[in-house]
Design an enzyme around this catalytic site. Structure first.
Site, PDB file in Angstrom:
ATOM      1  N   HIS A   1      -2.019   8.097   6.934  1.00 50.14           N
ATOM      2  CA  HIS A   1      -1.046   8.931   6.215  1.00 50.14           C
ATOM      3  C   HIS A   1      -1.703  10.219   5.689  1.00 50.14           C
ATOM      4  O   HIS A   1      -1.064  11.268   5.642  1.00 50.14           O
ATOM      5  CB  HIS A   1      -0.454   8.173   5.021  1.00 50.14           C
ATOM      6  CG  HIS A   1       0.639   7.210   5.388  1.00 50.14           C
ATOM      7  ND1 HIS A   1       1.807   7.596   5.995  1.00 50.14           N
ATOM      8  CD2 HIS A   1       0.741   5.864   5.217  1.00 50.14           C
ATOM      9  CE1 HIS A   1       2.586   6.530   6.180  1.00 50.14           C
ATOM     10  NE2 HIS A   1       1.960   5.467   5.718  1.00 50.14           N
TER      11      HIS A   1
ATOM     12  N   CYS B   1       5.869  -0.155   6.963  1.00 48.30           N
ATOM     13  CA  CYS B   1       5.553   1.026   6.159  1.00 48.30           C
ATOM     14  C   CYS B   1       6.762   1.369   5.291  1.00 48.30           C
ATOM     15  O   CYS B   1       7.892   1.356   5.781  1.00 48.30           O
ATOM     16  CB  CYS B   1       5.234   2.186   7.097  1.00 48.30           C
ATOM     17  SG  CYS B   1       4.838   3.719   6.255  1.00 48.30           S
ATOM     18  N   LEU B   2       6.527   1.666   4.017  1.00 49.30           N
ATOM     19  CA  LEU B   2       7.639   1.988   3.119  1.00 49.30           C
ATOM     20  C   LEU B   2       8.367   3.258   3.538  1.00 49.30           C
ATOM     21  O   LEU B   2       9.516   3.464   3.157  1.00 49.30           O
ATOM     22  CB  LEU B   2       7.137   2.129   1.676  1.00 49.30           C
ATOM     23  CG  LEU B   2       6.646   0.833   1.011  1.00 49.30           C
ATOM     24  CD1 LEU B   2       6.160   1.109  -0.402  1.00 49.30           C
ATOM     25  CD2 LEU B   2       7.743  -0.231   0.997  1.00 49.30           C
TER      26      LEU B   2
ATOM     27  N   GLN C   1       3.446   9.843   0.597  1.00 47.68           N
ATOM     28  CA  GLN C   1       4.687   9.068   0.676  1.00 47.68           C
ATOM     29  C   GLN C   1       5.574   9.253  -0.559  1.00 47.68           C
ATOM     30  O   GLN C   1       6.736   8.854  -0.544  1.00 47.68           O
ATOM     31  CB  GLN C   1       4.386   7.581   0.888  1.00 47.68           C
ATOM     32  CG  GLN C   1       3.798   7.297   2.276  1.00 47.68           C
ATOM     33  CD  GLN C   1       3.568   5.821   2.469  1.00 47.68           C
ATOM     34  OE1 GLN C   1       2.531   5.301   2.068  1.00 47.68           O
ATOM     35  NE2 GLN C   1       4.521   5.125   3.052  1.00 47.68           N
TER      36      GLN C   1
ATOM     37  N   GLY D   1       0.827  -1.197   0.000  1.00 43.11           N
ATOM     38  CA  GLY D   1       0.000   0.000   0.000  1.00 43.11           C
ATOM     39  C   GLY D   1       0.858   1.243   0.000  1.00 43.11           C
ATOM     40  O   GLY D   1       2.044   1.191   0.355  1.00 43.11           O
TER      41      GLY D   1
ATOM     42  N   HIS E   1      -4.304   2.006   7.939  1.00 43.21           N
ATOM     43  CA  HIS E   1      -2.903   2.438   7.931  1.00 43.21           C
ATOM     44  C   HIS E   1      -2.697   3.544   6.884  1.00 43.21           C
ATOM     45  O   HIS E   1      -2.139   4.599   7.187  1.00 43.21           O
ATOM     46  CB  HIS E   1      -1.989   1.238   7.633  1.00 43.21           C
ATOM     47  CG  HIS E   1      -0.532   1.584   7.489  1.00 43.21           C
ATOM     48  ND1 HIS E   1       0.424   1.137   8.371  1.00 43.21           N
ATOM     49  CD2 HIS E   1       0.123   2.333   6.566  1.00 43.21           C
ATOM     50  CE1 HIS E   1       1.608   1.624   7.997  1.00 43.21           C
ATOM     51  NE2 HIS E   1       1.455   2.348   6.903  1.00 43.21           N
ATOM     52  N   GLU E   2      -3.177   3.307   5.670  1.00 39.92           N
ATOM     53  CA  GLU E   2      -2.977   4.287   4.593  1.00 39.92           C
ATOM     54  C   GLU E   2      -3.775   5.555   4.837  1.00 39.92           C
ATOM     55  O   GLU E   2      -3.310   6.656   4.552  1.00 39.92           O
ATOM     56  CB  GLU E   2      -3.334   3.677   3.233  1.00 39.92           C
ATOM     57  CG  GLU E   2      -2.508   2.462   2.815  1.00 39.92           C
ATOM     58  CD  GLU E   2      -1.005   2.647   2.916  1.00 39.92           C
ATOM     59  OE1 GLU E   2      -0.523   3.794   2.840  1.00 39.92           O
ATOM     60  OE2 GLU E   2      -0.300   1.631   3.087  1.00 39.92           O
TER      61      GLU E   2
END
Ligand code: CO
Length: 175
Positions: free
Chosen positions: A146, A100-101, A50, A45, A142-143
């Site tokens: 952000h 997380c990236l 990001q 995701g 989670h996304e």
């Protein structure tokens, strides 16, 4: 096109992203680039911020299981693209080890709602509804965090957060 990932503690990760108003070519290019970037980094995701774009847009692509050897487990057509998502129902609670990236290499258990129902727009501006009480539910929450300038490590306990910050600093120095 693969774009650069914004890595913690970059201040952009604290931004509250803006509502998308035009469902045009620019948005489509952003979503396509988000997919390319997510794939390049082996993620499931990604939120627009990001890659440094403060728009309320996110993508999720959960790898397929039990597919024939050599086949793509995250085909582009399986990508869930959510624009201006809003949680309209949430209940229960569950814990899951998240990554997380923007915080590469860190995996920590986080508590979230088990079930969510979300309204969002697809890339063409059509209103959609989705609900889930499994991994997709966690990923969407989670996304969506952000989009409001929140990263999952902020949900850790005080002690765990302190430990993370210490190790993260050490790692940044040596890298
Ligand atoms: Co993340």
């Amino acid at each position: 096109m693969v774009r650069e990932i914004v890595v913690y503690p970059d201040k952009r990760l604290k931004m509250v992203s803006k509502e998308v108003e035009r469902f045009d070519e620019e948005l489509h290019t952003l979503l396509d680039d988000m997919y390319d970037t997510m794939r390049a980094k082996n993620g499931v995701g990604l939120a627009a911020i990001q890659i440094g774009v403060d728009w309320r847009a996110l993508i999720i692509n959960i790898p397929l299981e039990n597919i024939p050897e050599g086949e793509d487990e995250q085909p582009k057509e399986n990508t869930l693209e959510m624009i201006n998502p809003v949680i309209i129902e949430k209940d229960g609670s569950t814990k899951f080890q998240e990554g997380c990236l923007s915080v590469p290499g860190v995996y920590e258990e986080v508590e979230r709602a088990k079930h969510v129902k979300i309204e969002y727009f697809d890339r063409f501006g059509e209103k959609q509804t989705i609900e889930d009480d499994d991994f997709l539910s966690i990923a969407m929450q989670h996304e969506m965090d952000h989009l409001d300038g929140k990263v999952f490590i902020e949900k850790l306990s005080y002690m765990k957060r302190k430990k993370f910050e210490k190790e993260w600093k050490k790692r940044k120095k040596t890298s």
